[in-house]
Design a protein around this motif. Sequence first.
Motif, PDB file in Angstrom:
ATOM      1  N   ALA A  42      -2.244  -8.088  -1.254  1.00  0.00           N
ATOM      2  CA  ALA A  42      -3.061  -6.972  -0.771  1.00  0.00           C
ATOM      3  C   ALA A  42      -2.164  -5.847  -0.249  1.00  0.00           C
ATOM      4  CB  ALA A  42      -4.021  -7.438   0.318  1.00  0.00           C
ATOM      5  N   TYR A  43      -1.095  -6.219   0.412  1.00  0.00           N
ATOM      6  CA  TYR A  43      -0.107  -5.244   0.895  1.00  0.00           C
ATOM      7  C   TYR A  43       0.508  -4.510  -0.305  1.00  0.00           C
ATOM      8  CZ  TYR A  43       4.139  -3.438   3.095  1.00  0.00           C
ATOM      9  OH  TYR A  43       5.150  -2.624   3.542  1.00  0.00           O
ATOM     10  N   HIS A  44       0.887  -5.251  -1.353  1.00  0.00           N
ATOM     11  CA  HIS A  44       1.478  -4.633  -2.544  1.00  0.00           C
ATOM     12  C   HIS A  44       0.524  -3.624  -3.164  1.00  0.00           C
ATOM     13  CE1 HIS A  44       4.261  -8.320  -3.310  1.00  0.00           C
ATOM     14  NE2 HIS A  44       4.457  -7.751  -2.141  1.00  0.00           N
ATOM     15  N   ALA A  45      -0.753  -3.991  -3.275  1.00  0.00           N
ATOM     16  CA  ALA A  45      -1.745  -3.101  -3.882  1.00  0.00           C
ATOM     17  C   ALA A  45      -1.889  -1.819  -3.063  1.00  0.00           C
ATOM     18  CB  ALA A  45      -3.088  -3.820  -4.000  1.00  0.00           C
ATOM     19  N   GLU A  53      -0.850   2.002  -4.260  1.00  0.00           N
ATOM     20  CA  GLU A  53      -1.825   3.090  -4.268  1.00  0.00           C
ATOM     21  C   GLU A  53      -1.344   4.279  -3.436  1.00  0.00           C
ATOM     22  OE1 GLU A  53      -6.092   3.955  -2.144  1.00  0.00           O
ATOM     23  OE2 GLU A  53      -5.618   1.885  -2.675  1.00  0.00           O
ATOM     24  N   LEU A  54      -0.923   4.024  -2.215  1.00  0.00           N
ATOM     25  CA  LEU A  54      -0.566   5.109  -1.298  1.00  0.00           C
ATOM     26  C   LEU A  54       0.732   5.817  -1.666  1.00  0.00           C
ATOM     27  CD1 LEU A  54      -1.567   3.446   2.080  1.00  0.00           C
ATOM     28  CD2 LEU A  54      -2.741   5.326   0.909  1.00  0.00           C
ATOM     29  N   GLY A  89       4.911  -3.266  -8.707  1.00  0.00           N
ATOM     30  CA  GLY A  89       6.083  -3.972  -8.222  1.00  0.00           C
ATOM     31  C   GLY A  89       6.361  -5.246  -8.994  1.00  0.00           C
ATOM     32  N   GLU A  90       7.633  -5.594  -9.037  1.00  0.00           N
ATOM     33  CA  GLU A  90       8.064  -6.850  -9.651  1.00  0.00           C
ATOM     34  C   GLU A  90       8.993  -7.552  -8.692  1.00  0.00           C
ATOM     35  OE1 GLU A  90       9.310  -7.146 -13.680  1.00  0.00           O
ATOM     36  OE2 GLU A  90       8.370  -5.236 -14.190  1.00  0.00           O
TER      37      GLU A  90
END
Length: 150
Positions: A82-85, A89-90, A96-97
Amino acid sequence: EAVKDIMHKLRRIPFDYGKQLIASVESGDIKGADCAEWDEHYRGYVCLWNEADYNRTDLWLSIGIYDDRVLFYIVTATQDSAYHAKVSELLNVDNGEMYRGDYWWYEPKDKSLFQLDFQTFPDMNEVKRRAEMLIAKIAGLPDEIQKLEE
């Protein structure tokens, strides 16, 4: 001998320009960044960050200097999807990989911020400009983007 000298000089580009990048941060020449060091996992990469923003977001830049290009990544050690998403977005970066060290590497979607090609030597003014832009993007993240306790 002249060809060997040129080859030696070209092989040193990542190291010499990485040292210059670190020195630029240490001298305050890259606005927004107050820390820099060599990437522990990738030769030719320098990590830059702002300590306060890093402590808040767990995000930093990793800038790779090669034979004919400079690559700019935003990196985190946070594993939460959820942090990655939200970061993707922001910051307008890809999803990311995960690479060595379990770090997540994000490429800017705007490829003019991701890759800088050069013929002989990188344009350090342009490298600094792009680094400042990406550091400012991290600094501008809203307060809800917090470093997660793992």
